[in-house]
Design a protein around this motif. Structure first.
Motif, PDB file in Angstrom:
ATOM      1  N   SER A   1      36.486  97.333  70.072  1.00 12.02           N
ATOM      2  CA  SER A   1      37.200  96.301  69.328  1.00 12.02           C
ATOM      3  C   SER A   1      36.615  96.199  67.927  1.00 12.02           C
ATOM      4  N   PRO A   2      37.363  95.632  66.969  1.00  9.42           N
ATOM      5  CA  PRO A   2      36.807  95.454  65.618  1.00  9.42           C
ATOM      6  C   PRO A   2      35.508  94.664  65.629  1.00  9.42           C
ATOM      7  N   GLU A   3      35.430  93.643  66.489  1.00 10.96           N
ATOM      8  CA  GLU A   3      34.209  92.837  66.568  1.00 10.96           C
ATOM      9  C   GLU A   3      33.036  93.664  67.097  1.00 10.96           C
ATOM     10  N   GLU A   4      33.327  94.504  68.088  1.00 14.47           N
ATOM     11  CA  GLU A   4      32.271  95.342  68.661  1.00 14.47           C
ATOM     12  C   GLU A   4      31.796  96.387  67.658  1.00 14.47           C
ATOM     13  N   ARG A   5      32.711  96.964  66.923  1.00 12.10           N
ATOM     14  CA  ARG A   5      32.327  97.953  65.909  1.00 12.10           C
ATOM     15  C   ARG A   5      31.426  97.322  64.853  1.00 12.10           C
ATOM     16  N   LYS A   6      31.816  96.156  64.383  1.00 12.45           N
ATOM     17  CA  LYS A   6      31.036  95.479  63.349  1.00 12.45           C
ATOM     18  C   LYS A   6      29.657  95.109  63.872  1.00 12.45           C
ATOM     19  N   ARG A   7      29.600  94.590  65.096  1.00 10.83           N
ATOM     20  CA  ARG A   7      28.315  94.170  65.663  1.00 10.83           C
ATOM     21  C   ARG A   7      27.363  95.346  65.807  1.00 10.83           C
ATOM     22  N   ILE A   8      27.873  96.475  66.328  1.00  7.46           N
ATOM     23  CA  ILE A   8      27.016  97.641  66.541  1.00  7.46           C
ATOM     24  C   ILE A   8      26.577  98.240  65.211  1.00  7.46           C
ATOM     25  N   ASN A   9      27.483  98.327  64.246  1.00  8.03           N
ATOM     26  CA  ASN A   9      27.108  98.886  62.946  1.00  8.03           C
ATOM     27  C   ASN A   9      26.030  98.061  62.263  1.00  8.03           C
ATOM     28  N   ILE A  10      26.131  96.739  62.377  1.00 10.87           N
ATOM     29  CA  ILE A  10      25.125  95.870  61.752  1.00 10.87           C
ATOM     30  C   ILE A  10      23.793  95.989  62.481  1.00 10.87           C
ATOM     31  N   SER A  11      23.821  95.929  63.817  1.00  9.26           N
ATOM     32  CA  SER A  11      22.575  96.014  64.586  1.00  9.26           C
ATOM     33  C   SER A  11      21.897  97.370  64.385  1.00  9.26           C
ATOM     34  N   TYR A  12      22.680  98.406  64.246  1.00 10.86           N
ATOM     35  CA  TYR A  12      22.142  99.746  64.022  1.00 10.86           C
ATOM     36  C   TYR A  12      21.448  99.834  62.664  1.00 10.86           C
ATOM     37  N   SER A  13      22.006  99.150  61.664  1.00  7.87           N
ATOM     38  CA  SER A  13      21.440  99.216  60.313  1.00  7.87           C
ATOM     39  C   SER A  13      20.113  98.484  60.209  1.00  7.87           C
ATOM     40  N   LEU A  14      19.839  97.566  61.139  1.00  4.44           N
ATOM     41  CA  LEU A  14      18.578  96.825  61.103  1.00  4.44           C
ATOM     42  C   LEU A  14      17.377  97.726  61.372  1.00  4.44           C
ATOM     43  N   GLU A  15      17.633  98.890  61.950  1.00  6.00           N
ATOM     44  CA  GLU A  15      16.564  99.838  62.254  1.00  6.00           C
ATOM     45  C   GLU A  15      16.258 100.754  61.068  1.00  6.00           C
ATOM     46  N   VAL A  16      17.048 100.634  60.012  1.00  2.05           N
ATOM     47  CA  VAL A  16      16.894 101.514  58.851  1.00  2.05           C
ATOM     48  C   VAL A  16      16.642 100.668  57.606  1.00  2.05           C
ATOM     49  N   GLU A  17      15.663 101.058  56.836  1.00  2.00           N
ATOM     50  CA  GLU A  17      15.353 100.321  55.606  1.00  2.00           C
ATOM     51  C   GLU A  17      16.437 100.560  54.558  1.00  2.00           C
ATOM     52  N   LYS A  18      16.852  99.492  53.923  1.00  2.00           N
ATOM     53  CA  LYS A  18      17.872  99.605  52.889  1.00  2.00           C
ATOM     54  C   LYS A  18      17.314 100.369  51.690  1.00  2.00           C
ATOM     55  N   PRO A  19      18.031 101.342  51.186  1.00  2.00           N
ATOM     56  CA  PRO A  19      17.576 102.094  50.010  1.00  2.00           C
ATOM     57  C   PRO A  19      17.408 101.181  48.792  1.00  2.00           C
ATOM     58  N   ASP A  20      16.346 101.396  48.050  1.00  2.00           N
ATOM     59  CA  ASP A  20      16.092 100.627  46.835  1.00  2.00           C
ATOM     60  C   ASP A  20      16.854 101.267  45.674  1.00  2.00           C
ATOM     61  N   MET A  21      17.851 100.568  45.190  1.00  2.00           N
ATOM     62  CA  MET A  21      18.708 101.123  44.147  1.00  2.00           C
ATOM     63  C   MET A  21      18.188 100.840  42.737  1.00  2.00           C
ATOM     64  N   LYS A  22      17.063 100.141  42.613  1.00  2.00           N
ATOM     65  CA  LYS A  22      16.569  99.776  41.291  1.00  2.00           C
ATOM     66  C   LYS A  22      16.176 100.993  40.469  1.00  2.00           C
ATOM     67  N   ASN A  23      15.606 101.985  41.141  1.00  2.00           N
ATOM     68  CA  ASN A  23      15.140 103.169  40.421  1.00  2.00           C
ATOM     69  C   ASN A  23      16.137 104.319  40.458  1.00  2.00           C
ATOM     70  N   ILE A  24      17.327 104.047  40.976  1.00  2.00           N
ATOM     71  CA  ILE A  24      18.357 105.093  41.019  1.00  2.00           C
ATOM     72  C   ILE A  24      19.166 105.029  39.734  1.00  2.00           C
ATOM     73  N   PRO A  25      19.147 106.062  38.931  1.00  2.00           N
ATOM     74  CA  PRO A  25      19.865 106.023  37.644  1.00  2.00           C
ATOM     75  C   PRO A  25      21.377 106.001  37.825  1.00  2.00           C
ATOM     76  N   HIS A  26      22.035 105.590  36.761  1.00  2.00           N
ATOM     77  CA  HIS A  26      23.494 105.626  36.730  1.00  2.00           C
ATOM     78  C   HIS A  26      23.950 106.973  36.165  1.00  2.00           C
ATOM     79  N   PHE A  27      25.077 107.428  36.629  1.00  2.00           N
ATOM     80  CA  PHE A  27      25.605 108.718  36.201  1.00  2.00           C
ATOM     81  C   PHE A  27      26.985 108.518  35.577  1.00  2.00           C
ATOM     82  N   ASP A  28      27.223 109.298  34.548  1.00  2.00           N
ATOM     83  CA  ASP A  28      28.532 109.232  33.905  1.00  2.00           C
ATOM     84  C   ASP A  28      29.596 109.960  34.721  1.00  2.00           C
ATOM     85  N   LYS A  29      29.161 110.929  35.509  1.00  2.00           N
ATOM     86  CA  LYS A  29      30.105 111.720  36.277  1.00  2.00           C
ATOM     87  C   LYS A  29      29.478 112.114  37.609  1.00  2.00           C
TER      88      LYS A  29
END
Length: 352
Positions: free
Chosen positions: A247-275
């Motif tokens: 179900s949509p609720e089950e998909r959302k719940r599992i995707n969120i719980s799964y992401s808790l096991e992975v550290e969010k990438p730090d985007m501060k040092n990721i440069p911007h690209f023109d292309k």
């Protein structure tokens, strides 16, 4: 012709004709003889009865597959529409949840043995799940058929997920129809999807059914992929999860719980690209499965937007190329021979 069929499709079932159905099925039928137009009529009606909530019933005894009732009806069909079957598998605690459509196919395999395919379609995911649980928990049958004792267990194969887009869950009736009429069981195609292999190396339906299903709208749209990140389907979890499966609720719940096991990438040092080299997140990995695998370098953390994910993958790929070991000329033999080292006289006709 396509506009005319759209109007007919809308008049018959009240829905627009999906473009992929016209291109992949109806168009080719229109190229045949006029007698094939009856096939179009049958397919249009068949598409109108399909839903994304499907169960295949397996385990039928051979005696029921080949026999018919006194009225000439196939025995399996007679069982499916019987009041006893309804009370057993479509009724629970006074609530009735009968299928909206039943599909039965009879054919002979390569060895000449009779086969049957039974698919039940339901109006809702909840109704499908209730019937599935009742069949799976049933202890089995002991019946008498033509003075012969039959002992058998019915089971189900749920392949609703194989007929819907793994990103947005859009139902694809053309794929459902091809799974119905295919001589191979749907579980074979699911195994190929799980292992990333294919049943056919040709550009045919067996090849398409072997790969994860992505609708055209999601395939080329960065916005749709980003909007449906939490709805993406993972073969490793959603089919055998908990709660209301897939179900949509089950998909959302599992995707969120799964992401808790992975550290969010730090985007501060990721440069911007023109292309960027690619336009969508899917272009960078080629498979939704890789984007949902926490051990994959292509894992898409749900906290990242589609633009951030693209920027992050672009940066990682450039860093990989930058840090790659350069080619060393000393590792290769030198081509220091001259033309005089070899001549036509060194070879005979037997050497050629």
């Amino acid at each position: 012709m396509y506009k005319l069929l759209c109007q007919l499709f809308l008049a018959v079932i009240g829905l627009d004709l999906p473009e992929e159905v016209f291109e992949e099925t109806l168009y080719w039928l229109l190229q045949g003889a006029r007698k094939d137009r009856a096939v179009i009529d049958r397919n249009v009606k068949q598409f109108s009865l399909m839903t994304p909530h499907q169960l295949q019933i397996v385990g039928w005894p051979k005696e029921y597959i080949v026999s018919k009732t006194k009225k000439g009806r196939v025995k399996v069909h007679s069982i499916l529409i019987s009041e006893k079957f309804k009370q057993m598998f479509h009724t629970h605690k006074g609530e009735t949840f009968s299928p909206c459509h039943r599909y039965i196919k009879l054919w002979r395999d390569s060895s000449g043995e009779e086969q049957v395919r039974v698919i039940l379609y339901f109006n809702s995911l909840e109704d499908k799940e209730k019937t599935k649980n009742l069949i799976l928990t049933h202890p089995g049958f002991k019946n008498i058929h033509e003075d012969k004792k039959l002992k058998y267990n019915l089971s189900v194969f749920d392949y609703s997920h194989m007929c819907s887009c793994v990103i947005c869950s859009k139902f694809m009736p053309s794929h459902a129809e091809r799974l119905q009429i295919n001589g191979r069981d749907a579980v074979i195609f699911e195994q190929h999807r799980n292992f990333g292999t294919t049943l056919s190396n040709k550009d045919d339906w067996n090849h398409l059914l072997s790969h994860e299903l992505i609708c055209v709208e999601c395939l080329y749209s960065k916005e749709r992929q980003g909007r449906n990140r939490l709805n993406m389907y993972s073969i490793d979890h959603f089919k055998y999860g908990y709660g209301t499966i897939n179900s949509p609720e089950e998909r959302k719940r599992i995707n969120i719980s799964y992401s808790l096991e992975v550290e969010k990438p730090d985007m501060k040092n990721i440069p911007h690209f023109d292309k960027f080299r690619w336009e969508t997140p899917l272009d960078y990995c080629g498979s939704v499965r890789y984007m949902l695998d926490k051990y994959s370098i292509f894992y898409w953390h749900p906290s990242l937007t589609a633009d951030e994910y693209i920027r992050y993958q672009e940066y990682k790929s450039l860093q990989y190329l930058k840090n790659a070991d350069p080619l060393v000329d000393d590792d290769y033999p030198e081509d220091d021979y001259s033309e005089d080292d070899y001549s036509e006289d060194d070879y005979s006709e037997d050497d050629l």
